[in-house]
Write an enzyme that holds these catalytic residues in place. Sequence first.
Site, PDB file in Angstrom:
ATOM      1  N   LYS A 203     -20.049 -32.910  23.042  1.00 36.32           N
ATOM      2  CA  LYS A 203     -19.467 -32.196  22.993  1.00 36.32           C
ATOM      3  C   LYS A 203     -19.708 -31.902  24.643  1.00 36.32           C
ATOM      4  CE  LYS A 203     -16.249 -28.026  22.916  1.00 36.32           C
ATOM      5  NZ  LYS A 203     -16.020 -27.827  24.595  1.00 36.32           N
TER       6      LYS A 203
ATOM      7  N   TYR B  72     -11.634 -38.776  24.593  1.00 41.22           N
ATOM      8  CA  TYR B  72     -12.255 -38.609  23.934  1.00 41.22           C
ATOM      9  C   TYR B  72     -10.904 -38.504  22.706  1.00 41.22           C
ATOM     10  CZ  TYR B  72     -11.806 -33.873  25.389  1.00 41.22           C
ATOM     11  OH  TYR B  72     -12.062 -32.877  26.771  1.00 41.22           O
TER      12      TYR B  72
ATOM     13  N   LYS C  71     -20.614 -24.619  18.346  1.00 39.59           N
ATOM     14  CA  LYS C  71     -21.478 -24.810  19.903  1.00 39.59           C
ATOM     15  C   LYS C  71     -22.999 -25.070  19.342  1.00 39.59           C
ATOM     16  CE  LYS C  71     -18.914 -24.298  22.903  1.00 39.59           C
ATOM     17  NZ  LYS C  71     -17.531 -22.690  23.049  1.00 39.59           N
TER      18      LYS C  71
ATOM     19  N   CYS D 152      -8.570  10.336  36.691  1.00 38.92           N
ATOM     20  CA  CYS D 152      -7.439  11.966  36.964  1.00 38.92           C
ATOM     21  C   CYS D 152      -8.361  12.542  36.434  1.00 38.92           C
ATOM     22  CB  CYS D 152      -6.395  10.940  36.227  1.00 38.92           C
ATOM     23  SG  CYS D 152      -5.843  11.026  34.183  1.00 38.92           S
TER      24      CYS D 152
ATOM     25  N   CYS E 169      -7.339   7.331  27.903  1.00 36.33           N
ATOM     26  CA  CYS E 169      -6.176   8.991  28.437  1.00 36.33           C
ATOM     27  C   CYS E 169      -5.262   8.377  28.555  1.00 36.33           C
ATOM     28  CB  CYS E 169      -6.974   7.593  30.133  1.00 36.33           C
ATOM     29  SG  CYS E 169      -5.759   8.862  31.944  1.00 36.33           S
TER      30      CYS E 169
ATOM     31  N   CYS F 217      -1.330   9.079  35.703  1.00 38.28           N
ATOM     32  CA  CYS F 217      -2.851   8.780  36.228  1.00 38.28           C
ATOM     33  C   CYS F 217      -2.594   7.266  37.443  1.00 38.28           C
ATOM     34  CB  CYS F 217      -3.193   8.201  35.508  1.00 38.28           C
ATOM     35  SG  CYS F 217      -5.698   7.568  35.247  1.00 38.28           S
TER      36      CYS F 217
END
Length: 700
Positions: free
Chosen positions: A125, A233, A321, A428, A443, A449
């Site tokens: 890759k 590819y 990977k 706030c 919150c 807020c």
Amino acid sequence: MEDIPVDKLTKEEARAELARLSGVMRRAEDAYYQQDAPVMDDAAYDALKARNLAIEARFPALVRADSPSRRVGAAPASGFGKIRHAVPMLSLGNAFSDEDVVEFDARVRKFLSLEGPVHYTAEPKIDGLSLSIRYESGALVYAATRGDGEVGEDVTANARHVRGIPHRIEHAPEILEVRGEVYMEHAAFEALNARQQAAGEKPFSNPRNAAAGSLRQLDAEITATRPLAFFAYAWGALSAPLADTQKGAIERLADMGFATNPLTVLCESPKALLAQYREIERQRATLGYDIDGVVYKVNDLALQARLGMRSTTPRWAIAHKFPAETAWTRLEAIDIQVGRTGALSPVARLHPVTVGGVVVRNATLHNEDYIKGVDSKGAPIREGRDIREGDWVEVYRAGDVIPKIRDVDLSKRENPHLYAFPTRCPVCGSAAVREPGEAVARCTGAFSCAAQRLEKLKHFVSRQAFDIDGLGAKQMQAFVEWGWVADPADIFTLRARHGDALARREGWGATSARNLFAAIEARRTIPLNRLIFALGIRHVGESSAMLLARTYQSWAAFQAAMIAAQPREGAAWEELNGIDGVGEVMAASVVEFFHTASTRQMVDNLVAQLTIEDVRPPDTGGSKVAGKTVVFTGTLSRVTRAEAKAQAEGLGAKVSGSVSGKTDILVAGEKAGSKLKKAESLGVQVLSEDEWLALIAQTR
DNA sequence: GTGCCTCGAGTTCA
DNA sequence: CTCGAGGCAC
């Protein structure tokens, strides 16, 4: 010819007309965008656009590579043109362990219902940037970067200077889109950086950035001096198949003159894939270019076609990977950010450290549990070690992008205090509440807020929502700070209230202000799905917004139904909750939104400023099974259950697991049992597998 | 109730 | 890109 109605055009006339429209529209776009001196009013331009689209719809084979319909928006004076990929450029699923690879193979065989082995290709890759190059009659027509997968940047002039990309190819299909990776070899990268430094320019931090920066030069002559290379590819649109197998197709591309990776090999088992992974890992340091893993693909293209796609990734390929690069640094502080839904997100402020060639200063800490060292189910992560301010932490970049913390060094810990997650919003001061069973604390300040308000407004103008050119997060923040915009409707009255003042602000001028207001006007007319998404209703994202828009089709119908709906009772609720893809949680969230006085007011003010376009239900290509509910039973011989389902859904049918009064068609394979009996007793239409396949092959 | 699969939401840096 | 949660099939 421009007066001939679209449905009266002959094919030859259509071809000529498309050519004419392309030229006229290109000149109009240039005048408008590049020279800021329109030669045509918007209505005239839109009429041309509509005519172009209508002709293309009637003669799809005549769509030009440089068609105005492919020019998404227009090129800003200082940027690249945009190109819509004829076939989207995909991303790949990831495997991080040997186990993941074995599971991938098992998934593939299960989906295909194959006992025997499946053959795969394995290839390195390449760590560069992907490119799609279109050839027509053997000539290079355009090259585009991946972009978001749907729309990329036009880098045609630059691509002509990349080694491994032929300008002309022989014995090619009439239409061929070749896909691959542009990269820079280590030696070339070192030499380029030496030159950069000698010239007093900033060196590139790694070969990938150097490749990306070089390919995206506005002046192609500069690209020509940068030693870029390419490996092919994959492919996009094709007028004829390249081969029967992945390996064969790659060899065919090599014959045409494309560079292909010499380490592409065939593997006959997951074991062989893993062996090849080790082999490539062993050669990694001496390859001369960066790679970040190994890609496995099902070799047989007929099997690839059967496996098909999940929402954004193919089922027939996966990227294995290499372990991410990590680095240790000191966590200086933990800050809390407030999102548009009020979610409190902890962010690690790090002593700057280089990870994989990039300097990282921040890393996400997700939520309270992540800091504590447990996942959502209470299972330990990092072996249960918590994170504290002042700790030494190991940083990596997940997917080579998002910085995260992998581990913490307890031997260097000095802070005796566990991190105390805030119970109040840091912006706030409202209470921050974490619902039982949920991972995030929110919150409760809602629109009062300041942080939530700003984030909601940013969301409102984001790309998938109103997408107003020149009004991004930064500008929105400024307008809010100046007290000019407090809710979405204010955007549409901005010109009247502060138009003159804006032109005098620092960083603004008469022209940029005018452009902004033009962009705002252009969005006064908005498709219903975009509006619904923009409202920022919890649990309603882009795709659910489209679902709602397609169900109710007009704003009036949608709003009336939501206001009429009561939580968990009544016809309006049943209709909403009955939409496939909408469950109780989303339905309740939408109903609550429309029953809350403050949001209702916000919405009413906004809608008064807009023209909302109706949304049509999706086109299922005239299939006979569109809208039908289908059940499969028994053993299917020509396709697997999963394939049959994917196929039916692609044609607009709903596939269910059990027969009921709502079932329209039962497809009975061999050895069908109780479902067949039930269908017969209910009088449901019963088809054999062959009859079914014949039916879906027909169109209305 | 369990196990996919998809979607939503939040995040970084160039 | 990734995690968590919602939705749905089994």
